[in-house]
Design a protein around this motif. Structure first.
Motif, PDB file in Angstrom:
ATOM      1  N   ALA A   1       0.839  -1.194   0.000  1.00 40.18           N
ATOM      2  CA  ALA A   1       0.000   0.000   0.000  1.00 40.18           C
ATOM      3  C   ALA A   1       0.873   1.243   0.000  1.00 40.18           C
ATOM      4  O   ALA A   1       1.921   1.274   0.642  1.00 40.18           O
ATOM      5  N   SER A   2       0.436   2.264  -0.721  1.00 36.46           N
ATOM      6  CA  SER A   2       1.174   3.519  -0.780  1.00 36.46           C
ATOM      7  C   SER A   2       0.214   4.654  -1.099  1.00 36.46           C
ATOM      8  O   SER A   2      -0.954   4.419  -1.421  1.00 36.46           O
TER       9      SER A   2
ATOM     10  N   LEU B   1      -4.845   6.381  -2.851  1.00 32.55           N
ATOM     11  CA  LEU B   1      -4.058   5.276  -2.329  1.00 32.55           C
ATOM     12  C   LEU B   1      -3.958   4.173  -3.382  1.00 32.55           C
ATOM     13  O   LEU B   1      -4.897   3.944  -4.147  1.00 32.55           O
ATOM     14  N   SER B   2      -2.817   3.517  -3.374  1.00 31.54           N
ATOM     15  CA  SER B   2      -2.586   2.412  -4.297  1.00 31.54           C
ATOM     16  C   SER B   2      -2.269   1.148  -3.513  1.00 31.54           C
ATOM     17  O   SER B   2      -1.624   1.214  -2.464  1.00 31.54           O
ATOM     18  N   CYS B   3      -2.686   0.035  -4.038  1.00 25.67           N
ATOM     19  CA  CYS B   3      -2.377  -1.265  -3.454  1.00 25.67           C
ATOM     20  C   CYS B   3      -1.882  -2.150  -4.586  1.00 25.67           C
ATOM     21  O   CYS B   3      -2.687  -2.665  -5.382  1.00 25.67           O
ATOM     22  N   ALA B   4      -0.580  -2.308  -4.661  1.00 22.70           N
ATOM     23  CA  ALA B   4       0.032  -3.077  -5.739  1.00 22.70           C
ATOM     24  C   ALA B   4       0.312  -4.489  -5.268  1.00 22.70           C
ATOM     25  O   ALA B   4       0.862  -4.699  -4.184  1.00 22.70           O
ATOM     26  N   ALA B   5      -0.047  -5.448  -6.092  1.00 25.58           N
ATOM     27  CA  ALA B   5       0.174  -6.844  -5.757  1.00 25.58           C
ATOM     28  C   ALA B   5       1.417  -7.353  -6.478  1.00 25.58           C
ATOM     29  O   ALA B   5       1.683  -6.985  -7.621  1.00 25.58           O
ATOM     30  N   SER B   6       2.146  -8.208  -5.809  1.00 21.43           N
ATOM     31  CA  SER B   6       3.327  -8.821  -6.415  1.00 21.43           C
ATOM     32  C   SER B   6       3.374 -10.279  -6.026  1.00 21.43           C
ATOM     33  O   SER B   6       2.775 -10.695  -5.036  1.00 21.43           O
ATOM     34  N   GLY B   7       4.066 -11.048  -6.825  1.00 25.07           N
ATOM     35  CA  GLY B   7       4.214 -12.456  -6.505  1.00 25.07           C
ATOM     36  C   GLY B   7       3.128 -13.329  -7.081  1.00 25.07           C
ATOM     37  O   GLY B   7       3.323 -14.513  -7.299  1.00 25.07           O
ATOM     38  N   ARG B   8       1.969 -12.765  -7.287  1.00 30.15           N
ATOM     39  CA  ARG B   8       0.879 -13.484  -7.912  1.00 30.15           C
ATOM     40  C   ARG B   8      -0.096 -12.458  -8.442  1.00 30.15           C
ATOM     41  O   ARG B   8      -0.094 -11.306  -8.029  1.00 30.15           O
ATOM     42  N   THR B   9      -0.968 -12.889  -9.338  1.00 30.19           N
ATOM     43  CA  THR B   9      -1.977 -11.976  -9.822  1.00 30.19           C
ATOM     44  C   THR B   9      -3.195 -12.013  -8.901  1.00 30.19           C
ATOM     45  O   THR B   9      -3.668 -13.074  -8.524  1.00 30.19           O
ATOM     46  N   PHE B  10      -3.629 -10.833  -8.521  1.00 25.27           N
ATOM     47  CA  PHE B  10      -4.802 -10.705  -7.670  1.00 25.27           C
ATOM     48  C   PHE B  10      -6.011 -10.236  -8.464  1.00 25.27           C
ATOM     49  O   PHE B  10      -7.012  -9.824  -7.891  1.00 25.27           O
ATOM     50  N   ASN B  11      -5.907 -10.305  -9.776  1.00 25.36           N
ATOM     51  CA  ASN B  11      -6.975  -9.748 -10.599  1.00 25.36           C
ATOM     52  C   ASN B  11      -8.316 -10.448 -10.409  1.00 25.36           C
ATOM     53  O   ASN B  11      -9.354  -9.847 -10.646  1.00 25.36           O
TER      54      ASN B  11
ATOM     55  N   GLN C   1       0.805  -3.489   4.235  1.00 24.74           N
ATOM     56  CA  GLN C   1       1.437  -3.031   5.462  1.00 24.74           C
ATOM     57  C   GLN C   1       0.838  -1.760   6.038  1.00 24.74           C
ATOM     58  O   GLN C   1       1.158  -1.396   7.149  1.00 24.74           O
ATOM     59  N   GLY C   2      -0.038  -1.080   5.315  1.00 21.56           N
ATOM     60  CA  GLY C   2      -0.662   0.135   5.822  1.00 21.56           C
ATOM     61  C   GLY C   2       0.058   1.388   5.361  1.00 21.56           C
ATOM     62  O   GLY C   2       1.283   1.405   5.215  1.00 21.56           O
TER      63      GLY C   2
END
Length: 120
Positions: free
Chosen positions: A4-5, A18-28, A112-113
């Motif tokens: 989160a950022s 606010l943005s919430c970027a996913a990594s490691g897998r697709t959360f789409n 992480q907030g």
């Protein structure tokens, strides 16, 4: 993993995204949500969006001011916050779950907030 950022200090009436970027897998295909926690208070629901992005739900005090949306190409969920109020001050968390969107904290993955502070 969710990152989160976008938090910061803003005057009442201002806006933040606010943005919430996913990594490691697709959360789409995952439902996603935003929650917030103010000092001394429990974590509370803010907004949620379905895996398709076609259905959203909001907590009453933010409805009409906040918008949750997702960019599948970027594997990212956003929370656009307009007309911010002092009571919106909190740490904001994003979350994702593999099944239906919900307004409780029963999500599988959490970011992480990011701190949002609204001054009067």
């Amino acid at each position: 993993q969710l990152q989160a950022s976008g938090g910061g200090l803003v005057q009442a009436g201002g806006s933040l995204r606010l943005s919430c970027a996913a990594s490691g897998r697709t959360f789409n295909a995952y439902a996603a949500g935003w929650f917030r926690q103010a000092p001394g208070k429990e974590r509370e629901f803010v907004a949620t969006i379905s895996g398709t992005g076609g259905t959203m739900s909001y907590e009453g005090s933010v409805r009409g001011r906040f918008t949750i949306f997702r960019d599948k190409a970027k594997n990212t969920v956003y929370l656009q916050m307009n007309s911010l109020e002092v009571d919106d001050t909190a740490v904001y968390y994003c979350a994702a779950r593999a099944t239906a969107m919900i307004s409780t904290t029963q999500y599988d993955y959490w970011g992480q907030g990011t701190q949002v502070t609204v001054s009067s």
